[in-house]
Every structure is written in structure tokens, then in C-alpha cells.
Design an enzyme around this catalytic site. Structure first.
Site, PDB file in Angstrom:
ATOM      1  N   ASP A  20      -3.183  45.817  34.597  1.00 49.97           N
ATOM      2  CA  ASP A  20      -4.350  44.787  33.970  1.00 49.97           C
ATOM      3  C   ASP A  20      -3.608  43.091  34.474  1.00 49.97           C
ATOM      4  O   ASP A  20      -4.629  42.411  34.720  1.00 49.97           O
ATOM      5  CB  ASP A  20      -3.489  44.909  32.994  1.00 49.97           C
ATOM      6  CG  ASP A  20      -4.014  45.917  31.703  1.00 49.97           C
ATOM      7  OD1 ASP A  20      -5.123  45.936  31.513  1.00 49.97           O
ATOM      8  OD2 ASP A  20      -3.055  46.350  31.358  1.00 49.97           O
ATOM      9  N   TYR A  29       8.806  46.420  30.132  1.00 48.26           N
ATOM     10  CA  TYR A  29       9.927  47.237  30.650  1.00 48.26           C
ATOM     11  C   TYR A  29      11.227  47.044  30.848  1.00 48.26           C
ATOM     12  O   TYR A  29      12.053  47.803  31.160  1.00 48.26           O
ATOM     13  CB  TYR A  29       8.950  48.659  31.124  1.00 48.26           C
ATOM     14  CG  TYR A  29       7.653  48.818  30.683  1.00 48.26           C
ATOM     15  CD1 TYR A  29       7.504  49.938  29.832  1.00 48.26           C
ATOM     16  CD2 TYR A  29       7.061  48.325  31.511  1.00 48.26           C
ATOM     17  CE1 TYR A  29       6.716  50.230  29.063  1.00 48.26           C
ATOM     18  CE2 TYR A  29       5.693  48.778  30.571  1.00 48.26           C
ATOM     19  CZ  TYR A  29       5.985  49.182  29.661  1.00 48.26           C
ATOM     20  OH  TYR A  29       4.309  50.518  28.812  1.00 48.26           O
ATOM     21  N   TYR A  76       5.506  57.476  27.157  1.00 48.11           N
ATOM     22  CA  TYR A  76       5.383  58.042  28.851  1.00 48.11           C
ATOM     23  C   TYR A  76       6.442  56.966  29.469  1.00 48.11           C
ATOM     24  O   TYR A  76       6.465  57.369  30.536  1.00 48.11           O
ATOM     25  CB  TYR A  76       4.416  57.395  28.808  1.00 48.11           C
ATOM     26  CG  TYR A  76       3.665  56.488  29.755  1.00 48.11           C
ATOM     27  CD1 TYR A  76       3.466  54.906  28.980  1.00 48.11           C
ATOM     28  CD2 TYR A  76       3.421  56.421  30.601  1.00 48.11           C
ATOM     29  CE1 TYR A  76       2.587  53.910  29.005  1.00 48.11           C
ATOM     30  CE2 TYR A  76       3.307  54.988  31.491  1.00 48.11           C
ATOM     31  CZ  TYR A  76       2.791  53.614  31.039  1.00 48.11           C
ATOM     32  OH  TYR A  76       2.230  52.474  31.155  1.00 48.11           O
ATOM     33  N   ARG A  77       6.973  55.825  28.850  1.00 45.78           N
ATOM     34  CA  ARG A  77       7.456  54.991  30.019  1.00 45.78           C
ATOM     35  C   ARG A  77       8.396  53.473  29.074  1.00 45.78           C
ATOM     36  O   ARG A  77       7.907  53.434  27.395  1.00 45.78           O
ATOM     37  CB  ARG A  77       6.292  54.079  30.736  1.00 45.78           C
ATOM     38  CG  ARG A  77       7.163  53.113  31.563  1.00 45.78           C
ATOM     39  CD  ARG A  77       5.567  52.490  32.335  1.00 45.78           C
ATOM     40  NE  ARG A  77       6.182  51.736  33.432  1.00 45.78           N
ATOM     41  CZ  ARG A  77       5.067  50.055  33.851  1.00 45.78           C
ATOM     42  NH1 ARG A  77       3.810  50.861  33.612  1.00 45.78           N
ATOM     43  NH2 ARG A  77       6.144  49.714  35.000  1.00 45.78           N
ATOM     44  N   HIS A 113       7.715  39.747  25.658  1.00 48.37           N
ATOM     45  CA  HIS A 113       6.817  41.529  25.044  1.00 48.37           C
ATOM     46  C   HIS A 113       7.443  42.353  25.087  1.00 48.37           C
ATOM     47  O   HIS A 113       8.451  42.262  26.263  1.00 48.37           O
ATOM     48  CB  HIS A 113       5.228  41.231  25.401  1.00 48.37           C
ATOM     49  CG  HIS A 113       4.862  41.810  26.962  1.00 48.37           C
ATOM     50  ND1 HIS A 113       4.759  43.112  26.816  1.00 48.37           N
ATOM     51  CD2 HIS A 113       5.674  40.868  27.640  1.00 48.37           C
ATOM     52  CE1 HIS A 113       4.271  42.720  28.388  1.00 48.37           C
ATOM     53  NE2 HIS A 113       5.356  41.999  28.801  1.00 48.37           N
TER      54      HIS A 113
END
Ligand code: ADP
Length: 560
Positions: free
Chosen positions: A170, A108, A503-504, A422
Site C-alpha cells: 500500500d 507492527y 499472519y504477522r 495504528h
């Protein structure tokens, strides 16, 4: 390091002169000490670091150029009052501050600021204490630098695991406070972190200090608390027991937002349920996704499924166990046949459902028999407990995660391709078979078009699913980065056109996503802008976060 008399950052904040920046940094050095200030003087020496040693200057998973989102300096305050001093000084010269807690925020944007030249506030470096673990109330109060791993280790060290578990995502290295503010999720019954927080302490953009919920009600003074600074005063005894307090509920204003710097957070801990069993259900065919989701919905709604379970695509599990090259010599996306072969080799299904049962054995047995019976409607499903699987199976990892034991194994899937980096594409889906199939079909198709494999998972909330698509790309390949960026941008629009929103998200697409939340002439964004300008009149806290820009910035110019 930054003890030269002149500080020359590689990039200055917008509209700030070098002299002003210097004066600001000189003052900040006085406030926090030179050990806690780093000016980023060169773009050429950026180090991506690693998960273990995160970087604070830029996003190590850069999908644009490595230095596209770059800090001018990294500052680590030691106390609340230092944070207040920094904020007040930043107001004088309109220096943008970008608060982070631990700065991993993997997929993110890491610790990187949306506006290059922002001063990254590393809140977690020095402010990293577990302030309270309350056993009877089953909660904790933490500072920004407390990771999930830290909390778990604390519970182990003080022999509290038989009483309390902490819900973990995670990976165990993130900040409890940072993850909760971003509305991240974990996988025990307490998986919705935002839902489980109670009471926050916030430095407002003016430098004032706020406690929310019942925290706004002063705890009666005692002789020993007389004269304590507000931040050191004990919390109201119910602040971590009842999150809402009285009047408008303002906590939400500080999540995924740019209206304050959070210095303390109350968080509920999960009482040890007195028994635990993780399980895996393998689901053979791609199209079984539909039936599986329709089976899951009523079970989850009725809480026969007690935790936040996940329905994972075969390639995500495969990637935890090895790189793409270990399965295939292909560069292009793997075919259905390839995936069937991998599933066979790993003894997994095309979809794999990971859940857990909580409570004493008779309760677990009752739940398990219902779950087994419902899933047996899908031809070819198989049921596993950890001991039925290989030594290195994903179930053995999930076995820990689903009982609040942090792990780092899921880091592996980022190495699916060489120089793996990623991005997460995370739309919300209705928990219904047809919706899941449609969302999966579109994301899979676009991944193929981009030449990338689909790696994804559906994380089951109470009534919806966080569909997490892990876009894995080679960050050293300009071509690959272009594909990944095209993919996420295209998916955002594809999904919005069908009524699905994220959502984000990553820094690079915050504006685009906020643009999709446009109901009734984008009144949500306008409302947020009114708040932003009222609460932060100089626009200093995290400009551009979540696509919300203060008036000092021309948002059309900044839009990505
Ligand atoms: P992680 O917990 O994964 O290490 P970060 O510490 O980077 O994540 O936090 C993720 C995001 O949450 C940040 O980019 C920032 O927007 C927000 N955030 C984190 N800590 C704070 C804080 N103390 N105050 C305000 N916002 C914060």
C-alpha cells in the site's frame, strides 16, 4: 551525537554493564565510523518522526508508553564484513542486536526492538544498492535499504517499465527485503512477496555468511572473480531462477525470525503483461460480504482474478479521503446509518472491491465479462473504471498500486482520529462467505466495545484472505491506547478460540500470538527454541522476535 568518551544509553541491554556497553560501542565506532553510530542517551527527547523521516529508536505508533520498546543505540554498517564484525563483537558480551532494513514497518512496531536496550542495526542506511536487474530472467537482487519506490524509480529511469514491474504494498517507502522477510503482501499477480523471492544472503549469528538455494552452488571462478570476498562473488546463475536448491529448504528460518541478518535478497519482477485495467465493484449492503467472498473464491482460484484484490470496508476508503471529523461530529463509533450516508456521499458501497485485469485487450475483456457476470448476482453492485470516479478516488490510487506504481495516499487513513497511530490486527480467514462474515462480526463487535470504528480490508490470497483490521487510535490519549491494546489482545484470543491465527504482528503481542500456535503441546514454539539456541547460542539476534526467546531470557518474565 555520540563522540563523547563515555556512552551512557538511556537504557542498557539486559545483564550488560555500562563498561561493557562502552567498550562495545567504542569498538563499533572503529568498525563503522562515528557517523554510523548513535547512542540514545535520553528518553525525554524521543522524536516520533514521520513516515518520510522514520525514527530508529522506538515505535512511533506506540500503544504502550512511547519508550516501552527502546534502543540503546542505532548502528548502521556499511558492508557485509562490518556486519560480521558487529555480530562477532556482540557475541563476546551478549549484546542483543535488532536488525531492520528501513525501519518503517508501520503498525507492527516500526524499528523498535522487542527487548529494550537492544542495539538496532540499521541495515538500510548504507547498504542500499540495487545490485542487479535482470531483464531476461525478470528478477532483481537488492540490499536491505532498497525501497519499493527506489526499484520503481530505477525501472522508470532505465526505461524498463515496458518490460518489468515491481510488486508494491500500500505504501511505497518500505524495504523490499524487510517486507519480504516479514511475509508482507502487495497487489499485482506477484503480491505474495515471500513466494516471489529467490536466493538470500545471510550473516549467521556466529558471523558466518550463508547463501541459500542455488546460491549455495559456487559460480565457476573466472580470473576476474578470483580473490573476491564471498559477499562480492557473483551469484550462481540460477540462484534467482529456482528458489529451492537442494536439501532442506532453510529460507523460511530467516523470515519473521531471529536466526540471521539478511544482507541480500533475490526477488522476481513481474513481466509487463502488455495491457492493464483496474476496476472497482461497489457492493451496497454490509451482509453482501458473504455472497461477495463466495463469488471471489472460485474466480481467484481459477486465476480469472489474476492479482491480489482487496475487499475494503467503507470506512477505510472514507478515511483515505478525510478524517472522521470531516464526516461526523461523533466521538463514538459511527452507526450503520452514518456509514450508509458516507457511502452515498462518496459514491461507494458498504464494501468496495478493487481488482485489475492484466494482458492484451481481448484477454482483459474476456476476464472482465466473467467477473461482471458473477458479481451481478448481488443486487445493486456497480462497476467502475478509474475514469468513472472522482478526481481523488481510492480507485485512482489503487490503479497505480495494482500496476506496481508506489503511492503514499494510504497514509491518510491513520489520521482518522487526532494524533492518529495504528496497529494492525491481521488474522487469516478461509476464503468463504460464512467465515468472512463470522470474522467480520467478531472484529466489528469488539471494535464497538472498545469504542473504536472498524476500518478493515480483506486481502485475497490464492485460497485464503489476510483480514487486515486497522486499529486507529489517538496515541496522545492514555484512554485510547488502553482501548486499542485491549482490543487487539481480546481479538487474538477470540479468534484463536475459533481457529483463526494472525499472519504477522506488532511487538507488543508477539508472545500472545505465538502462544496461540499451540497445537500438540506447543511443539512449534519448542522446535523454534531448539533452533534458536543451536544457531544463536548467545541469544544475540532479536531476542523475543515472534515470541521466540533464547535460553538466556526467562520467557515467563518477558512475556507481555
Ligand atoms: P520496512 O520495510 O517496513 O521499513 P523494516 O525494515 O523495519 O520494515 O523490517 C521489518 C522487520 O523485518 C524488522 O523488524 C526485522 O524483524 C525484519 N528485518 C528487516 N530487515 C532485516 C534484515 N536485514 N535481517 C533480518 N531481519 C530483518
Amino acid at each position: 551525537h555520540s563522540n563523547a568518551s563515555a556512552y551512557k544509553p538511556a537504557v542498557l541491554p539486559p545483564r550488560v554493564m555500562l563498561q561493557q556497553f562502552n567498550d562495545f560501542i567504542k569498538y563499533i565506532v572503529e568498525v563503522v565510523g562515528s557517523d554510523n553510530v548513535d547512542v540514545i542517551t535520553s528518553k525525554d527527547m524521543l522524536d516520533d518522526g514521520s513516515y518520510e523521516k522514520p525514527t530508529y529508536t522506538h515505535d512511533p505508533h506506540y500503544v504502550l508508553e512511547q519508550d516501552f520498546f527502546l534502543a540503546s543505540a542505532v548502528v548502521a554498517p556499511r558492508t557485509v564484513s562490518e556486519v560480521q564484525k558487529i555480530v562477532r563483537a556482540a557475541n563476546d558480551v551478549s549484546i542483543p542486536l535488532w536488525p531492520i532494513s528501513i525501519g518503517r514497518n508501520s503498525g507492527y512496531g516500526g524499528a523498535a526492538p522487542r527487548v529494550s536496550g537492544s542495539v538496532v542495526l540499521n541495515m538500510g542506511k548504507n547498504m542500499n544498492k540495487i545490485l542487479e536487474v535482470n531483464v531476461d530472467g525478470a528478477y532483481c537482487v537488492v540490499e536491505p535499504g532498497v525501497s519499493f519506490m527506489d526499484m520503481h524509480e530505477y525501472l522508470v529511469e532505465y526505461n524498463l517499465r515496458d518490460k518489468l514491474w515491481v510488486d508494491v504494498p500500500d505504501l511505497g517507502g518500505g524495504s523490499i527485503l524487510g517486507n519480504t522477510l516479514e511475509r508482507g503482501v502487495g497487489y499485482t499477480p506477484y503480491g505474495d512477496h515471500w513466494m516471489m523471492h529467490s536466493g538470500m544472503e545471510v550473516v549467521l549469528p556466529t558471523g558466518e555468511l550463508l547463501r541459500t538455494g542455488m546460491g549455495a552452488l559456487p559460480e565457476p571462478r573466472r580470473p576476474e572473480t578470483m580473490g573476491l570476498r564471498p559477499e562480492d562473488q557473483p551469484w550462481n546463475k540460477t540462484a534467482q531462477l529456482f528458489p529451492y536448491g537442494f536439501g532442506p529448504y532453510v529460507d523460511g528460518l530467516f523470515s519473521q525470525s531471529n536466526l540471521g541478518i539478511v544482507t541480500k535478497l533475490g526477488m522476481w519482477l513481474f513481466p509487463n503483461p502488455g495491457g492493464y485495467q483496474s476496476y472497482l465493484i461497489t457492493i451496497p449492503r454490509d451482509e453482501d460480504l458473504k455472497q461477495a467472498v463466495d463469488i471471489i473464491r472460485p474466480l481467484r482460484l481459477s486465476m480469472v482474478m489474476q492479482n491480489v484484490p482487496t475487499l475494503r470496508h467503507i470506512l477505510l476508503d472514507a478515511a483515505v479521503l478525510g478524517s472522521k471529523a470531516q464526516y461526523s461530529s461523533k466521538i463514538e463509533p459511527l452507526s450503520d446509518d452514518d456509514m450508509d450516508e458516507i457511502a452515498k456521499k462518496l459514491n461507494l458501497g458498504r464494501w468496495n472491491f478493487y481488482g485489475a485485469l492484466y494482458g492484451p485487450e481481448p484477454i482483459r475483456n474476456a476476464m472482465w465479462s466473467v467477473i461482471q457476470q458473477c458479481f451481478s448476482a448481488i443486487p445493486g453492485v456497480k462497476f467502475y473504471f478509474p475514469e468513472d470516479t472522482a478526481e481523488n478516488s481510492v480507485l485512482r490510487v489503487r490503479h497505480k498500486t495494482l500496476q506496481g506504481i508506489p503511492t503514499f495516499d494510504e497514509l491518510k487513513w491513520i489520521d482518522w482520529v487526532p494524533n492518529g497511530a495504528h496497529l494492525f490486527f491481521s488474522p487469516i480467514a478461509k476464503c468463504a462467505g460464512e467465515d468472512a462474515m463470522m470474522q467480520y462480526a467478531i472484529t466489528k463487535k469488539r471494535c464497538r466495545e472498545a469504542g473504536l470504528d472498524f476500518l478493515g480490508t480483506f486481502t485475497i490470497g490464492m485460497r485464503e484472505m489476510h483480514h487486515i483490521v486497522c486499529i486507529v487510535f489517538n496515541k496522545k490519549s492514555a484512554e485510547d491506547k488502553k482501548k486499542a491494546h485491549w482490543l487487539i489482545r481480546t481479538l487474538i484470543d477470540d479468534c484463536a478460540a475459533r481457529g483463526w491465527g494472525e499472519y504477522r504482528t506488532h511487538l507488543a503481542v508477539m508472545d500472545q500470538i505465538m502462544g496461540t500456535y499451540s497445537w500438540n503441546d506447543s511443539v512449534l514454539l519448542k522446535f523454534n527454541e531448539v533452533l534458536k539456541n543451536a544457531i544463536d547460542p548467545n541469544g544475540i539476534i532479536a531476542p523475543g522476535k515472534s515470541g521466540v526467546w533464547p535460553k538466556q531470557y526467562d520467557k515467563r518474565e518477558w512475556k507481555l
